[in-house]
Design a protein around this motif. Structure first.
Motif, PDB file in Angstrom:
ATOM      1  N   GLY A  66      66.441  57.304  35.746  1.00  0.00           N
ATOM      2  CA  GLY A  66      67.705  56.700  35.381  1.00  0.00           C
ATOM      3  C   GLY A  66      67.621  55.192  35.304  1.00  0.00           C
ATOM      4  N   PHE A  67      68.687  54.570  35.619  1.00  0.00           N
ATOM      5  CA  PHE A  67      68.820  53.132  35.436  1.00  0.00           C
ATOM      6  C   PHE A  67      68.789  52.370  36.768  1.00  0.00           C
ATOM      7  CE2 PHE A  67      70.801  55.247  31.900  1.00  0.00           C
ATOM      8  CZ  PHE A  67      70.215  54.618  30.841  1.00  0.00           C
ATOM      9  N   GLY A  68      68.056  52.843  37.758  1.00  0.00           N
ATOM     10  CA  GLY A  68      67.949  52.130  39.035  1.00  0.00           C
ATOM     11  C   GLY A  68      67.108  50.873  38.885  1.00  0.00           C
ATOM     12  N   LEU A  77      64.434  54.934  31.602  1.00  0.00           N
ATOM     13  CA  LEU A  77      63.983  56.023  30.742  1.00  0.00           C
ATOM     14  C   LEU A  77      62.502  55.827  30.513  1.00  0.00           C
ATOM     15  CD1 LEU A  77      66.844  56.441  28.176  1.00  0.00           C
ATOM     16  CD2 LEU A  77      66.177  57.999  29.976  1.00  0.00           C
ATOM     17  N   GLY A  78      61.697  56.735  31.016  1.00  0.00           N
ATOM     18  CA  GLY A  78      60.259  56.533  30.985  1.00  0.00           C
ATOM     19  C   GLY A  78      59.642  56.864  29.652  1.00  0.00           C
ATOM     20  N   THR A  79      59.733  58.128  29.263  1.00  0.00           N
ATOM     21  CA  THR A  79      59.009  58.562  28.068  1.00  0.00           C
ATOM     22  C   THR A  79      59.906  58.907  26.927  1.00  0.00           C
ATOM     23  OG1 THR A  79      59.011  60.813  28.861  1.00  0.00           O
ATOM     24  CG2 THR A  79      57.107  59.474  29.429  1.00  0.00           C
ATOM     25  N   GLY A  80      61.164  59.170  27.183  1.00  0.00           N
ATOM     26  CA  GLY A  80      62.026  59.606  26.074  1.00  0.00           C
ATOM     27  C   GLY A  80      61.580  60.962  25.584  1.00  0.00           C
ATOM     28  N   ALA A 123      70.353  61.405  28.272  1.00  0.00           N
ATOM     29  CA  ALA A 123      69.325  61.290  29.302  1.00  0.00           C
ATOM     30  C   ALA A 123      69.928  60.970  30.656  1.00  0.00           C
ATOM     31  CB  ALA A 123      68.333  60.201  28.896  1.00  0.00           C
ATOM     32  N   SER A 124      70.947  60.146  30.667  1.00  0.00           N
ATOM     33  CA  SER A 124      71.603  59.826  31.933  1.00  0.00           C
ATOM     34  C   SER A 124      72.292  61.044  32.518  1.00  0.00           C
ATOM     35  CB  SER A 124      72.615  58.697  31.725  1.00  0.00           C
ATOM     36  OG  SER A 124      71.982  57.529  31.236  1.00  0.00           O
ATOM     37  N   ALA A 125      72.941  61.825  31.662  1.00  0.00           N
ATOM     38  CA  ALA A 125      73.632  63.027  32.152  1.00  0.00           C
ATOM     39  C   ALA A 125      72.645  64.059  32.673  1.00  0.00           C
ATOM     40  CB  ALA A 125      74.490  63.627  31.038  1.00  0.00           C
ATOM     41  N   LEU A 126      71.460  64.114  32.095  1.00  0.00           N
ATOM     42  CA  LEU A 126      70.491  65.127  32.493  1.00  0.00           C
ATOM     43  C   LEU A 126      69.635  64.694  33.676  1.00  0.00           C
ATOM     44  CD1 LEU A 126      69.216  66.386  28.995  1.00  0.00           C
ATOM     45  CD2 LEU A 126      70.913  67.433  30.471  1.00  0.00           C
ATOM     46  N   SER A 127      69.420  63.401  33.818  1.00  0.00           N
ATOM     47  CA  SER A 127      68.458  62.961  34.830  1.00  0.00           C
ATOM     48  C   SER A 127      69.102  62.224  36.001  1.00  0.00           C
ATOM     49  CB  SER A 127      67.402  62.055  34.183  1.00  0.00           C
ATOM     50  OG  SER A 127      68.033  60.911  33.618  1.00  0.00           O
TER      51      SER A 127
END
Length: 509
Positions: A66-68, A77-80, A123-127
């Motif tokens: 996430g966005f920590g 977001l590492g790999t997308g 991605a935020s909702a999933l991770s």
């Protein structure tokens, strides 16, 4: 391949030390991302990276934690979207943005900010949702992931941002498959137009003339146009497919079919579409073949949400690339629709096979009757030939009566006498003929020879014969019973007469 959900870590924005096997399905938690190809939602360790969105060595399909933020360490977001679906990933180095399979759809966020924001929100909702701010966000992330796999629902991840709408077209939906459909081979000049009516086939066929007149009115009632029905076919859910074409006659007497594209453009007008809907039309489309350029474009560009690897495999597994084209099947509704269409086509094929079987049976009966008639006519022809020959012989005898035997007749008589002598010679043909005759008699006696000509009686005629014989039998039985009753009466009369004679004899004596 493992499918698991990791344990949430107590720290935010950093990577823990639990190892995940290569090729596994990582969980939601603090796992160390390896270089193996994996589908994971994990926290990749990225030391020394700069920017908001970091890069990792993970070549799988995954998202970071996430966005920590952390001092000296960039997370996000590492790999997308990695090589798992053939798309490029997110990278904070704008100078090193990679071109993806769909022309940089996901690799260039500056050109497509809306799509990038949508993907970032997904991605935020999933991770790493931040809706509640405690360990319940990890459970919410798992729930969002299940919704994404299922292809329905809303993914909540932030109080200030609207939730993400999960549809079956999203790349994470698992209920997808690829089937094959036949490509039409009709040309645009054929003018075939498909109209799907929300009515039963029986209703369409019973009102066929009214339907033609209504479509003619939809076309403006032009006297030079004629609407023709090419075919009517039943569809599932009480729907009917009607294929039409329109013929235009010119003043000089020539005629041509209106192209399908022209007809479709007319039907797609707002007022015309309203009139078609009043007639019960739910769908209108052309039935024309695809150009090579269109086929190439369809095959090179996977549909939305379909894995390019699966799409490439579907192209390889195509049983007939000349006639079939792969089509996506997303969700159970599409699968059910194709199943209903297949069942409908199976019933139509079975009905056609039954009709063909009945026609074959009728042809076999006609062939049997014809063979019997041919044999009968052959016998009749032979009898007539013999009768004609006898008539000719008698006529020739009468014509030649009173004349002396001519030289050619004498020559024929000598030849006939010679043949008769050869036949009567015991060592030549007569012995062989006698042997053949004896063999024929023996075969006829034991029934070894079966005639090649077989006669069959029609079933209806056989039933009539049985009924007639049964009536004859009943009549004979009734006649026999009457005769028996009459014999009993005669015996009684005879007995009475004998007694009367004895009585009279005693009186006279």
């Amino acid at each position: 391949m493992a499918f698991n959900f990791g344990t949430p870590s107590g720290t935010t924005g950093t990577a823990a030390a639990t190892a995940a096997p290569a090729g596994g399905f990582g969980g939601f938690g603090t796992t160390t991302t390896t270089a193996g190809s994996a589908f994971s939602f994990s926290a990749p360790t990225n030391t020394g990276s700069t920017g908001l969105i970091g890069s990792t060595q993970n070549k799988g399909f995954g998202f970071g934690t996430g966005f920590g933020t952390a001092t000296g360490t960039s997370t996000g977001l590492g790999t997308g979207l990695g090589t798992g679906l053939g798309f490029g990933g997110f990278n904070t180095q704008q100078q090193q943005q990679q071109q993806t399979t769909l022309g940089g759809l996901f690799s260039q966020p500056t050109q497509a900010p809306a799509q990038s924001n949508q993907l970032i929100n997904t991605a935020s909702a999933l991770s790493a949702p931040t809706l509640l701010g405690d360990e319940r966000d990890a459970i919410l992330a798992k729930w969002n992931q299940l919704q994404a796999f299922w292809g329905t629902g809303k993914g909540y991840f932030n109080n200030n941002i609207p939730p993400v709408e999960f549809t079956q077209e999203n790349p994470f939906c698992r209920f997808k498959a690829v089937g094959y459909s036949c490509m039409p081979n009709n040309k645009d000049e054929d003018g075939l137009m498909v109209l799907v009516f929300n009515k039963k086939e029986t209703d369409i066929r019973s009102q066929q003339q009214q339907l033609v007149e209504s479509l003619h009115k939809v076309l403006g009632g032009n006297q030079t146009l004629t609407v023709n029905l090419e075919g009517i076919k039943t569809l599932p859910d009480d729907q009917t497919e009607v294929v039409i074409y329109v013929v235009e006659r010119s003043p000089n007497g020539t005629s041509r079919r209106v192209p399908a594209t022209t007809l479709y453009a007319h039907f797609e007008q707002a007022n015309i579409k309203t009139q078609l809907q009043q007639l019960g039309v739910t769908l209108s489309m052309t039935r024309t073949e695809l150009s090579p350029a269109q086929i190439k474009q369809l095959l090179q560009n996977p549909p939305a949400g379909v894995d390019p690897i699966i799409w490439e495999q579907a192209k390889v597994d195509n049983p007939d690339s000349e006639k079939l084209i792969p089509v996506p099947m997303v969700g159970f509704k599409e699968l059910l629709r194709r199943l209903k269409v297949q069942d409908q086509m199976t019933k139509q094929h079975q009905t056609r096979l039954d009709i063909i079987s009945e026609d074959i049976s009728e042809l076999q009966k006609n062939q049997t009757t014809t063979m019997a008639k041919i044999a009968q006519y052959k016998r009749k022809l032979m009898d007539l030939s013999h009768r004609t020959l006898q008539v000719l012989i008698k006529q020739e005898i009468q014509r030649k009566s009173g004349y002396a035997i001519q030289a050619d007749e004498e020559q024929l008589r000598v030849q006939l006498d010679t043949i008769q002598c050869e036949l009567n010679a015991p060592t030549q043909f007569k012995g062989r003929l006698n042997e053949l005759m004896s063999q024929i008699r023996m075969q006829n006696h034991f029934g070894a020879v079966k005639s090649e000509e077989r006669y069959y009686i029609d079933a209806d005629l056989l039933r009539e014969i049985k009924q007639h014989l049964k009536q004859q039998q009943e009549g004979l039985s009734h006649l026999i019973s009457i005769i028996k009753d009459d014999l009993e009466d005669i015996k009684l009369v005879e007995h009475g007469l004998n007694e009367a004679i004895h009585i009279r004899g005693g009186v006279f004596s």
